[in-house]
Design a protein around this motif. Structure first.
Motif, short mmCIF file in Angstrom:
data_model
loop_
_atom_site.label_atom_id
_atom_site.label_comp_id
_atom_site.label_asym_id
_atom_site.label_seq_id
_atom_site.Cartn_x
_atom_site.Cartn_y
_atom_site.Cartn_z
N VAL A 116 5.54 13.68 71.47
CA VAL A 116 6.33 14.83 70.99
C VAL A 116 6.20 14.92 69.46
O VAL A 116 7.19 14.80 68.73
CB VAL A 116 7.82 14.72 71.42
N PRO A 117 4.98 15.15 68.97
CA PRO A 117 4.75 15.13 67.52
C PRO A 117 5.59 16.14 66.76
O PRO A 117 5.97 15.90 65.61
CB PRO A 117 3.25 15.43 67.40
N ASP A 118 5.88 17.27 67.39
CA ASP A 118 6.68 18.29 66.70
C ASP A 118 8.10 17.78 66.42
O ASP A 118 8.69 18.12 65.39
CB ASP A 118 6.74 19.57 67.54
N LYS A 119 8.64 16.98 67.35
CA LYS A 119 9.98 16.41 67.15
C LYS A 119 9.98 15.43 65.97
O LYS A 119 10.89 15.43 65.14
CB LYS A 119 10.46 15.70 68.42
N VAL A 120 8.94 14.61 65.93
CA VAL A 120 8.84 13.64 64.84
C VAL A 120 8.65 14.36 63.50
O VAL A 120 9.23 13.97 62.48
CB VAL A 120 7.68 12.65 65.11
N LYS A 121 7.86 15.43 63.51
CA LYS A 121 7.60 16.19 62.29
C LYS A 121 8.88 16.72 61.68
O LYS A 121 9.02 16.78 60.45
CB LYS A 121 6.65 17.35 62.61
N HIS A 122 9.85 17.10 62.52
CA HIS A 122 11.09 17.70 62.03
C HIS A 122 12.23 16.67 61.91
O HIS A 122 13.38 17.05 61.70
CB HIS A 122 11.52 18.84 62.95
N THR A 123 11.91 15.38 62.01
CA THR A 123 12.92 14.34 61.91
C THR A 123 13.32 14.12 60.45
O THR A 123 12.46 13.87 59.60
CB THR A 123 12.41 13.01 62.51
N ARG A 124 14.61 14.22 60.18
CA ARG A 124 15.13 13.91 58.85
C ARG A 124 15.71 12.50 58.80
O ARG A 124 15.63 11.81 57.79
CB ARG A 124 16.21 14.93 58.44
N TRP A 125 16.34 12.08 59.92
CA TRP A 125 16.95 10.76 59.98
C TRP A 125 16.66 10.08 61.32
O TRP A 125 16.52 10.75 62.34
CB TRP A 125 18.48 10.83 59.83
N ILE A 126 16.58 8.76 61.29
CA ILE A 126 16.63 7.93 62.49
C ILE A 126 17.98 7.22 62.48
O ILE A 126 18.39 6.66 61.46
CB ILE A 126 15.52 6.86 62.51
N MET A 127 18.68 7.25 63.61
CA MET A 127 19.94 6.51 63.72
C MET A 127 20.06 5.91 65.11
O MET A 127 19.34 6.27 66.04
CB MET A 127 21.15 7.43 63.47
N GLY A 128 21.03 5.00 65.24
CA GLY A 128 21.41 4.46 66.54
C GLY A 128 22.62 5.20 67.08
O GLY A 128 23.12 6.15 66.48
N SER A 129 23.13 4.74 68.21
CA SER A 129 24.20 5.45 68.92
C SER A 129 25.49 5.50 68.11
O SER A 129 26.03 6.58 67.84
CB SER A 129 24.45 4.78 70.26
N TYR A 130 26.01 4.35 67.71
CA TYR A 130 27.29 4.35 66.98
C TYR A 130 27.14 4.86 65.56
O TYR A 130 28.07 5.41 64.99
CB TYR A 130 27.96 2.97 67.03
N ASN A 131 25.93 4.73 65.01
CA ASN A 131 25.68 5.31 63.68
C ASN A 131 25.77 6.83 63.74
O ASN A 131 26.31 7.48 62.84
CB ASN A 131 24.30 4.90 63.18
N PHE A 132 25.22 7.39 64.82
CA PHE A 132 25.25 8.85 64.98
C PHE A 132 26.68 9.35 65.14
O PHE A 132 27.06 10.38 64.57
CB PHE A 132 24.40 9.28 66.18
N ILE A 133 27.50 8.60 65.88
CA ILE A 133 28.92 8.98 66.02
C ILE A 133 29.60 8.95 64.65
O ILE A 133 30.35 9.87 64.30
CB ILE A 133 29.62 8.05 67.02
N ASN A 134 29.34 7.89 63.88
CA ASN A 134 29.91 7.82 62.53
C ASN A 134 29.45 8.99 61.66
O ASN A 134 30.20 9.52 60.84
CB ASN A 134 29.53 6.50 61.86
N PHE A 135 28.20 9.37 61.83
CA PHE A 135 27.64 10.51 61.09
C PHE A 135 28.39 11.79 61.44
O PHE A 135 28.72 12.59 60.56
CB PHE A 135 26.16 10.63 61.42
N LYS A 136 28.68 11.98 62.73
CA LYS A 136 29.42 13.18 63.14
C LYS A 136 30.85 13.15 62.64
O LYS A 136 31.46 14.19 62.38
CB LYS A 136 29.40 13.31 64.67
N LEU A 137 31.43 11.96 62.48
CA LEU A 137 32.80 11.84 61.97
C LEU A 137 32.89 12.06 60.47
O LEU A 137 33.85 12.66 59.97
CB LEU A 137 33.36 10.45 62.30
#
Length: 421
Positions: free
Chosen positions: A66-87
């Motif tokens: 899925v190269p297009d997905k990787v091309k548009h990636t700004r951040w890599i996170m894990g599950s609880y990191n992503f929740i913290n990001f949304k908070l």
């Protein structure tokens, strides 16, 4: 869930389904990196091996598929990191995610050689926080969307298995936890950084401590399998009584619990479950007890690895659903040869995560204050006579795997030849 991989775009939206810890899609990429990387240097720097848990083979898989997905990636996170990001709106990673990703130097900092080899730009990796660090506060946008007030401090949080270790009171050097879950977990607290290729390593939620950990792929899942397939009309209490009657050694049955291969300490995906010593004399009780004893032998194998590393085990704890079974608790204590403490009515990793938040915000001064929430405990004293008998069965347990290792490999090849044809 650790280290889950989530690709996030510049607007904070996930680009692709999360890839979980044990996802094995990146088999070709794992083999590629094994050939490309000096495994000894990599292990000494990161404490990791190249396996299906680490992040970079999965990232390479994503780039291929899925190269297009990787091309548009700004951040890599894990599950609880992503929740913290949304908070909070603040991109973040917790330190154990970083370590388990395989991209982090255990002495601290991103391992640039691996980032370069896997073509992961450091710019897409957010700032790394300790579990007790406050990432930020809840946002006005969150309050408008959910009603959760703005400004509540949000800590970086914890890997679930590490929070569960904290939540049984494992705050001292030499503490050992045996978890009777669907898989079997073994967690050991040490202030000394010492690595073993037979075990994983994490940072503890407590500063300046590490957690050596093992994971047996099957534990309580075998108990459930046996009941569903061979004793659907017998409840667990009845099976337990039958197992108690069977006595130490299950009437001469020795079982290997490698029903879906094994992780630590043998790392053999081709190993399989085996019962040795069956006769027409044996009944469901003997076989059920052999399952309980097999998991206990697996725990003992890990205890031996820890002791062979030069560590002294000072306190032993037991937790998780399978530990509710009094007979199983006693069997494990007798097999490993240590007295243990069982935390009754234990809430699990949620308590550890909540305590970290309390410590971060000044509600608690000392990490030992976790014991305020652990009022109900039960001590299990091991039986020396049973331990001596089990030691003889344990030797047979170890010999059984050694003897059958090549058989497992042949069986795997024959089965997969048939499957592919």
């Amino acid at each position: 869930m650790v280290p889950t991989l989530i690709l996030i775009d510049e607007n904070g939206k996930p680009l692709y389904n999360s890839i979980q810890q044990n996802d094995s899609r990146a088999i070709e990429e794992i083999e590629y990196f094994k050939k490309m990387i000096d495994k000894e240097v990599y292990f000494s720097v990161t404490g990791n091996t190249v396996n299906q848990q680490v992040i970079f083979p999965k990232f390479l898989w994503l780039r291929k598929h899925v190269p297009d997905k990787v091309k548009h990636t700004r951040w890599i996170m894990g599950s609880y990191n992503f929740i913290n990001f949304k908070l909070t709106g603040i991109p973040n990673l917790e330190k154990n995610w970083a370590l388990e990703s395989g991209l982090w130097k255990i002495e601290d900092g991103w391992y640039k050689d691996i980032l370069d080899a896997s073509e992961i730009p450091e710019s897409i990796l957010p700032e790394v926080y300790e579990p007790w660090d406050i990432v930020g506060g809840t946002t006005r946008e969150l309050e408008e969307e959910t009603g959760i007030p703005e400004g509540i401090p949000v800590t970086a949080g914890s890997a679930d298995h590490i929070a569960s270790a904290l939540a049984v009171g494992m705050s001292r050097n030499g503490d050992l936890l045996l978890k009777f879950g669907g898989a079997g977990d073994i967690l050991f607290v040490t202030e000394q950084l010492k690595l073993s290729k037979k075990l994983f390593i994490d940072y503890h939620d407590i500063p300046n401590c590490y957690v050596l950990n093992g994971c047996m792929a099957s534990s309580g899942s075998i108990v459930k399998w046996f009941k569903n397939e061979f004793a659907p009309n017998v409840n667990f209490d009845e099976l337990t009584e039958m197992a108690r009657t069977a006595g130490v050694g299950s009437g001469g049955i020795v079982m290997l619990p490698y029903f879906i291969g094994e992780k630590t300490p043998i790392f053999d995906a081709k190993a399989r479950g085996t019962m040795v010593g069956l006769s027409l004399f044996h009944n469901k009780g003997h076989m059920f007890r052999s399952i309980l004893e097999a998991v206990a032998f697996g725990f003992r194998h890990h205890v031996e690895v820890i002791e062979e590393m030069g560590f002294a085990i000072e306190r032993v704890f037991m937790s998780n659903g399978g530990a509710k079974n009094e007979l199983w608790r006693q069997i494990v204590a007798d097999v490993v040869g240590y007295d243990a403490v069982y935390i009754t009515n234990h809430p699990g990793s949620s308590l550890g995560a909540a305590f970290i938040a309390g410590k971060a915000t000044g509600m608690f001064e000392d990490w030992d204050e976790i014991n305020k929430f652990l009022k109900t405990k039960e001590k299990i004293s091991y039986d020396q006579d049973n331990h001596e008998v089990y030691s003889k069965y344990y030797e047979i347990y170890r010999d059984t795997y050694t003897s059958l290792k090549s058989v497992f490999e042949k069986l795997y090849e024959v089965y997969h030849e048939k499957s592919e044809s």
